[in-house]
Design an enzyme around this catalytic site. Structure first.
Site, PDB file in Angstrom:
ATOM      1  N   GLU A 239       0.818  -1.209   0.000  1.00 42.49           N
ATOM      2  CA  GLU A 239       0.000   0.000   0.000  1.00 42.49           C
ATOM      3  C   GLU A 239       0.857   1.267   0.000  1.00 42.49           C
ATOM      4  O   GLU A 239       0.454   2.292  -0.560  1.00 42.49           O
ATOM      5  CB  GLU A 239      -0.950  -0.005   1.199  1.00 42.49           C
ATOM      6  CG  GLU A 239      -2.025  -1.084   1.155  1.00 42.49           C
ATOM      7  CD  GLU A 239      -1.489  -2.454   1.546  1.00 42.49           C
ATOM      8  OE1 GLU A 239      -2.149  -3.453   1.213  1.00 42.49           O
ATOM      9  OE2 GLU A 239      -0.407  -2.524   2.177  1.00 42.49           O
TER      10      GLU A 239
ATOM     11  N   PRO B  47      10.824 -13.737  -1.018  1.00 36.81           N
ATOM     12  CA  PRO B  47       9.726 -14.006  -0.075  1.00 36.81           C
ATOM     13  C   PRO B  47       8.956 -12.729   0.249  1.00 36.81           C
ATOM     14  O   PRO B  47       9.516 -11.638   0.282  1.00 36.81           O
ATOM     15  CB  PRO B  47      10.444 -14.536   1.172  1.00 36.81           C
ATOM     16  CG  PRO B  47      11.794 -14.971   0.686  1.00 36.81           C
ATOM     17  CD  PRO B  47      12.132 -14.040  -0.445  1.00 36.81           C
ATOM     18  N   ARG B  48       7.679 -12.892   0.535  1.00 39.78           N
ATOM     19  CA  ARG B  48       6.812 -11.739   0.812  1.00 39.78           C
ATOM     20  C   ARG B  48       7.158 -11.080   2.146  1.00 39.78           C
ATOM     21  O   ARG B  48       7.208  -9.862   2.250  1.00 39.78           O
ATOM     22  CB  ARG B  48       5.349 -12.205   0.812  1.00 39.78           C
ATOM     23  CG  ARG B  48       4.339 -11.177   1.315  1.00 39.78           C
ATOM     24  CD  ARG B  48       4.201 -10.012   0.401  1.00 39.78           C
ATOM     25  NE  ARG B  48       3.121  -9.125   0.807  1.00 39.78           N
ATOM     26  CZ  ARG B  48       2.893  -7.945   0.278  1.00 39.78           C
ATOM     27  NH1 ARG B  48       3.665  -7.510  -0.706  1.00 39.78           N
ATOM     28  NH2 ARG B  48       1.895  -7.192   0.680  1.00 39.78           N
TER      29      ARG B  48
ATOM     30  N   GLY C 283      12.101  -3.526  -0.278  1.00 37.45           N
ATOM     31  CA  GLY C 283      12.035  -2.378  -1.171  1.00 37.45           C
ATOM     32  C   GLY C 283      12.738  -2.551  -2.503  1.00 37.45           C
ATOM     33  O   GLY C 283      12.789  -1.609  -3.292  1.00 37.45           O
ATOM     34  N   GLU C 284      13.288  -3.741  -2.794  1.00 33.67           N
ATOM     35  CA  GLU C 284      14.011  -3.943  -4.051  1.00 33.67           C
ATOM     36  C   GLU C 284      13.261  -4.811  -5.057  1.00 33.67           C
ATOM     37  O   GLU C 284      13.764  -5.043  -6.157  1.00 33.67           O
ATOM     38  CB  GLU C 284      15.384  -4.560  -3.785  1.00 33.67           C
ATOM     39  CG  GLU C 284      16.375  -3.604  -3.153  1.00 33.67           C
ATOM     40  CD  GLU C 284      17.799  -4.102  -3.184  1.00 33.67           C
ATOM     41  OE1 GLU C 284      18.682  -3.397  -3.725  1.00 33.67           O
ATOM     42  OE2 GLU C 284      18.042  -5.217  -2.665  1.00 33.67           O
TER      43      GLU C 284
ATOM     44  N   ILE D 233       0.548  -6.766 -11.405  1.00 33.04           N
ATOM     45  CA  ILE D 233       0.557  -5.540 -12.200  1.00 33.04           C
ATOM     46  C   ILE D 233       1.972  -5.003 -12.369  1.00 33.04           C
ATOM     47  O   ILE D 233       2.352  -4.545 -13.446  1.00 33.04           O
ATOM     48  CB  ILE D 233      -0.359  -4.469 -11.549  1.00 33.04           C
ATOM     49  CG1 ILE D 233      -1.806  -4.958 -11.535  1.00 33.04           C
ATOM     50  CG2 ILE D 233      -0.252  -3.146 -12.295  1.00 33.04           C
ATOM     51  CD1 ILE D 233      -2.749  -4.050 -10.760  1.00 33.04           C
TER      52      ILE D 233
END
Length: 439
Positions: free
Chosen positions: A60, A276-277, A319-320, A347
């Site tokens: 988000e 990984p998330r 962040g990468e 997306i």
């Protein structure tokens, strides 16, 4: 106060698990004063009107990375504050919004909410996607602060749950929201069925498309390419290809590693970028990669360029992922092979022109998945066996990869414009603008 009691009882019941998680992963320790008591501070010496934008976590925050700059350009006389719930979300927000106040979102206790609202003094609150908390919404309404939910969505699972308590949801949540800027018509229809009045609902499309179109030669991507040794010819003599498995959940890493090991027997020059998330699972995934006996490297240990890329590169940084998609020839988006998570965004890779494969459980991005598959820019597979077969086809066919990549980018391009439609919805609730228009 009744809700406070419910929250306290839930917190008490969960405390052993939370303490165990905190000790094991380091989560839940940061910003406790801000979260528990709303003790936040902002710098607004000119006393400009304040727009408070909130994002739950990294995904988000990335969405706000498109919306907030557009809002600031349209409203340069406003002071913007950004908040997030998770530690990773806060870290990403501070990285993205270096010149803004970034604060922790308060827990939904009445005292924490009251202190936070008094400290921030917002004239407008903008919530990303589906973050609705009853005490916060009620307090904002008492202060006559309009609340807009942007990129709003209602998953099938949430819809079924909310429908059972639709009256309570209307009373505690929906009546306090001024406008919903909704991602797609199906979500708008679900909200209407839950009792949200039509005047509050505007279908704007997804903001995530607007920030998705990228080139593969951004400075961030090129830096990552160099660090991971993905430059120059592959030592095996073949043309090096990168398979990126992004935002994976357990047990998808095991599935992907097994599939990748078999693919390498036919395509020895293929590399796997595994992302990984959740950061608190990095160490767990390291053990899985070690057990696979494939040569690998952790991105967090790489500070100087590698001579050559190993078979597996574990992106254990935050962040990468966006930059990493620019390295991918073929992609897999996680959270989609079981019926629990509802999928992660496809997306972003589509904006890079990456042909992607994902499982059948993508209700969080149902519309995007459907559009991409219908446009020929992505493939949906029912299980891991078909995943392996489709990845093999893509790795073996450069023309197919090129066609799917073009189709994916064209689809993203056709969906542009949600940011400005969303800003129009936000403008409609700002009192000064409403008065100006009426005049």
């Amino acid at each position: 106060m009744l809700l406070d009691l419910v929250y306290l009882l839930a917190l008490l019941a969960l405390s052993p698990w939370l303490l165990w998680r905190a000790a094991r992963t380091g989560r839940y320790r940061q910003n406790l004063a801000a979260k528990l008591f709303g003790r936040v501070r902002i710098t607004n010496p000119m006393r400009k009107p304040v727009a408070w934008f909130h994002a739950v976590s990294v995904g988000e925050v990335n969405l706000l990375g498109t919306l907030v700059p557009a809002f600031r350009k349209r409203h340069p006389d406003w002071h913007v504050v950004v908040s997030s719930t998770t530690d990773t979300g806060l870290g990403e927000a501070k990285r993205r919004f270096t010149d803004l106040d970034v604060i922790a979102w308060p827990f939904d206790f009445t005292w924490a909410v009251a202190w936070a609202l008094c400290a921030v003094k917002p004239s407008l609150v903008v919530l990303a996607e589906s973050e609705l908390w009853p005490n916060f919404l009620a307090a904002a309404r008492q202060k006559n602060v309009p609340v807009v939910v942007v990129n709003a969505r209602v998953s099938p699972r949430s819809f079924r749950r909310l429908k059972r308590v639709a009256g309570l949801a209307r009373l505690l949540l929906f009546r306090h929201v001024t406008r919903f800027a909704v991602q797609e018509a199906d979500y708008t229809d679900r909200l209407r069925q839950l009792g949200v009045t039509g005047t509050k609902l505007v279908t704007t499309g997804s903001i995530k498309y607007d920030g998705a179109l990228r080139t593969r030669s951004t400075p961030e991507t090129e830096r990552l390419r160099g660090l991971l040794g993905l430059v120059g010819p592959d030592p095996s003599g073949g043309s090096s290809l990168v398979l990126l498995a992004g935002s994976t959940h357990a047990p998808e890493e095991t599935t992907v590693l097994d599939v990748f090991a078999r693919l390498r027997t036919r395509f020895p020059h293929v590399k796997l970028l595994l992302v990984p998330r959740h950061p608190d699972r990095f160490e767990e995934v390291v053990r899985l990669v070690e057990a696979s006996q494939l040569p690998f490297v952790r991105r967090s240990t790489v500070s100087t360029p590698l001579a050559e890329a190993p078979a597996v590169m574990l992106l254990d940084t935050v962040g990468e992922l966006g930059a990493a998609w620019g390295l991918a020839d073929v992609g897999f988006t996680g959270g989609s092979l079981d019926g629990v998570r509802g999928g992660q965004s496809m997306i972003e890779p589509a904006g890079y022109g990456v042909p992607c494969v994902f499982g059948p459980h993508v209700w969080n991005f149902r519309d995007a998945a459907k559009r991409l598959v219908e446009a020929g820019g992505a493939l949906m597979v029912p299980d891991a066996n078909v995943l392996e077969a489709e990845l093999m086809k893509l790795l073996n066919d450069p023309d197919l990869r090129a066609r799917m990549g073009r189709s994916a980018r064209e689809l993203v391009q056709r969906q542009q414009g949600a940011t400005f439609r969303t800003l129009d919805v936000i403008d409609s609730v700002i009192p000064s603008l409403a008065v100006a228009r009426a005049a």
